[in-house]
Design a protein around this motif. Structure first.
Motif, mmCIF file in Angstrom:
data_model
loop_
_atom_site.group_PDB
_atom_site.id
_atom_site.type_symbol
_atom_site.label_atom_id
_atom_site.label_comp_id
_atom_site.label_asym_id
_atom_site.label_seq_id
_atom_site.Cartn_x
_atom_site.Cartn_y
_atom_site.Cartn_z
ATOM 1 N N VAL A 157 -20.979 17.866 0.140
ATOM 2 C CA VAL A 157 -20.183 18.060 -1.068
ATOM 3 C C VAL A 157 -20.391 19.465 -1.621
ATOM 4 O O VAL A 157 -21.519 19.902 -1.839
ATOM 5 C CB VAL A 157 -20.546 17.018 -2.144
ATOM 6 N N ASP A 158 -19.283 20.173 -1.858
ATOM 7 C CA ASP A 158 -19.311 21.515 -2.434
ATOM 8 C C ASP A 158 -18.643 21.439 -3.804
ATOM 9 O O ASP A 158 -17.442 21.208 -3.903
ATOM 10 C CB ASP A 158 -18.563 22.493 -1.526
ATOM 11 N N GLU A 159 -19.428 21.629 -4.849
ATOM 12 C CA GLU A 159 -18.898 21.474 -6.205
ATOM 13 C C GLU A 159 -18.301 22.763 -6.754
ATOM 14 O O GLU A 159 -17.763 22.780 -7.851
ATOM 15 C CB GLU A 159 -19.997 20.990 -7.150
ATOM 16 N N ASN A 160 -18.370 23.862 -5.985
ATOM 17 C CA ASN A 160 -17.960 25.162 -6.507
ATOM 18 C C ASN A 160 -16.683 25.697 -5.879
ATOM 19 O O ASN A 160 -16.487 26.909 -5.780
ATOM 20 C CB ASN A 160 -19.088 26.183 -6.305
ATOM 21 N N VAL A 161 -15.797 24.811 -5.430
ATOM 22 C CA VAL A 161 -14.557 25.252 -4.804
ATOM 23 C C VAL A 161 -13.378 24.456 -5.358
ATOM 24 O O VAL A 161 -13.552 23.384 -5.935
ATOM 25 C CB VAL A 161 -14.602 25.083 -3.264
ATOM 26 N N LEU A 162 -12.177 24.999 -5.170
ATOM 27 C CA LEU A 162 -10.967 24.312 -5.612
ATOM 28 C C LEU A 162 -10.475 23.315 -4.575
ATOM 29 O O LEU A 162 -9.947 22.266 -4.919
ATOM 30 C CB LEU A 162 -9.860 25.325 -5.908
ATOM 31 N N PHE A 163 -10.604 23.667 -3.313
ATOM 32 C CA PHE A 163 -10.228 22.737 -2.258
ATOM 33 C C PHE A 163 -10.945 23.116 -0.977
ATOM 34 O O PHE A 163 -11.467 24.231 -0.828
ATOM 35 C CB PHE A 163 -8.701 22.699 -2.036
ATOM 36 N N VAL A 164 -10.981 22.161 -0.042
ATOM 37 C CA VAL A 164 -11.626 22.363 1.255
ATOM 38 C C VAL A 164 -10.665 21.910 2.345
ATOM 39 O O VAL A 164 -10.148 20.797 2.303
ATOM 40 C CB VAL A 164 -12.950 21.576 1.373
ATOM 41 N N ASP A 165 -10.424 22.778 3.317
ATOM 42 C CA ASP A 165 -9.562 22.459 4.458
ATOM 43 C C ASP A 165 -10.449 22.281 5.682
ATOM 44 O O ASP A 165 -11.015 23.243 6.189
ATOM 45 C CB ASP A 165 -8.560 23.593 4.674
ATOM 46 N N GLU A 166 -10.573 21.049 6.153
ATOM 47 C CA GLU A 166 -11.343 20.758 7.355
ATOM 48 C C GLU A 166 -10.421 20.370 8.517
ATOM 49 O O GLU A 166 -10.820 19.641 9.417
ATOM 50 C CB GLU A 166 -12.342 19.641 7.077
ATOM 51 N N GLY A 167 -9.199 20.872 8.461
ATOM 52 C CA GLY A 167 -8.258 20.588 9.532
ATOM 53 C C GLY A 167 -7.479 19.316 9.295
ATOM 54 O O GLY A 167 -6.452 19.304 8.621
ATOM 55 N N ALA A 168 -7.954 18.213 9.854
ATOM 56 C CA ALA A 168 -7.244 16.933 9.724
ATOM 57 C C ALA A 168 -7.546 16.229 8.412
ATOM 58 O O ALA A 168 -6.850 15.289 8.033
ATOM 59 C CB ALA A 168 -7.609 16.014 10.891
ATOM 60 N N VAL A 169 -8.590 16.645 7.722
ATOM 61 C CA VAL A 169 -8.935 16.059 6.428
ATOM 62 C C VAL A 169 -9.153 17.176 5.415
ATOM 63 O O VAL A 169 -9.839 18.156 5.690
ATOM 64 C CB VAL A 169 -10.190 15.163 6.519
ATOM 65 N N LEU A 170 -8.546 17.018 4.246
ATOM 66 C CA LEU A 170 -8.634 18.029 3.204
ATOM 67 C C LEU A 170 -8.937 17.355 1.880
ATOM 68 O O LEU A 170 -8.537 16.206 1.644
ATOM 69 C CB LEU A 170 -7.329 18.820 3.078
#
Length: 248
Positions: free
Chosen positions: A72-85
């Motif tokens: 878990v990254d609490e310091n970002v607006l969004f995370v793109d992991e390819g097939a799951v975002l």
């Protein structure tokens, strides 16, 4: 497929049929994007195990506690992991959606959609969810004006000093406040703005790489190719082939 946020995600997992439906969609090749607390439903499927993810800042600790295998990254607006975002709050869900439009259809369409939404055309996924200390409103307006000023002059040699003088603050103050507002240093932002303009010219014109490099302030085709690959992981030629359809 989008997974909306819901109330009290930290109290119990979503119903089994929901989890099964999400897993089945993933197996079919669907891309799953969770908005805000929708990340809890996505995490319950196990598809976020070992991956980075985020959610609304109020629930990041709960997500980490409930699903310890999720990074878990609490310091970002969004995370793109390819097939799951995953995205943070509802507003950053818009940033995630614009990111997907930009990724799938190009920066030109993404900017058009952002204008229709009256939203910022690009906020970094790595930008903090909230500013740690308040920024005076007049300063924010000055910086917005300076960004607009810079966007109209990307072909020129822009320096930190130029930007700070236009904003009427010291370079040190400008840099600090700019990072808080955008998630980038001023010159990182200028570079990405130049690459974004290059993307739009590649999509919408038949100009050569050398011509585009000069128009966006990157000087040479070699320099454009270097930064294009560093930021986007592809070449200008490959990018143009992706977004310009045969017969256009």
């Amino acid at each position: 497929m989008f997974i909306p946020g819901y109330r009290h995600p930290d109290r119990e997992d979503p119903p089994s049929p929901v989890i099964q439906a999400l897993r089945a969609a993933h197996e079919r090749g669907a891309r799953l994007a969770a908005i805000s607390t929708g990340a809890f439903a996505l995490a319950a499927t196990g598809l976020l195990d070992g991956r980075r993810a985020t959610t609304h800042w109020h629930y990041t600790r709960a997500l980490a506690a409930r699903h310890p295998l999720v990074r878990v990254d609490e310091n970002v607006l969004f995370v793109d992991e390819g097939a799951v975002l995953t995205s943070a709050g509802a507003a950053s869900g818009i940033d995630l959606c614009l990111h997907l439009v930009r990724r799938d259809h190009g920066v030109g369409l993404s900017n058009h959609v952002a204008r229709r939404l009256v939203a910022a055309p690009y906020r970094s996924g790595g930008q903090a969810q909230y500013v740690p200390r308040s920024v005076p409103e007049p300063l924010g307006e000055v910086f917005a004006t300076t960004r607009e000023w810079a966007l109209a002059r990307l072909e020129d040699r822009l320096t930190l000093g130029d930007l700070a003088r236009h904003a009427n603050v010291s370079p040190r103050t400008f840099s600090r406040r700019f990072v808080e507002d955008t998630g980038y240093t001023p010159m990182q932002w200028v570079l990405r703005a130049r690459v974004d303009l290059a993307r739009e010219l590649l999509e919408r014109s038949d100009l050569g790489v050398e011509q585009i490099a000069a128009l966006v302030g990157l000087g040479t085709g070699a320099n454009l190719r270097l930064h294009f690959h560093r930021i986007l992981g592809t070449s200008p030629t490959e990018y143009r082939h992706t977004f310009v359809q045969p017969g256009e």
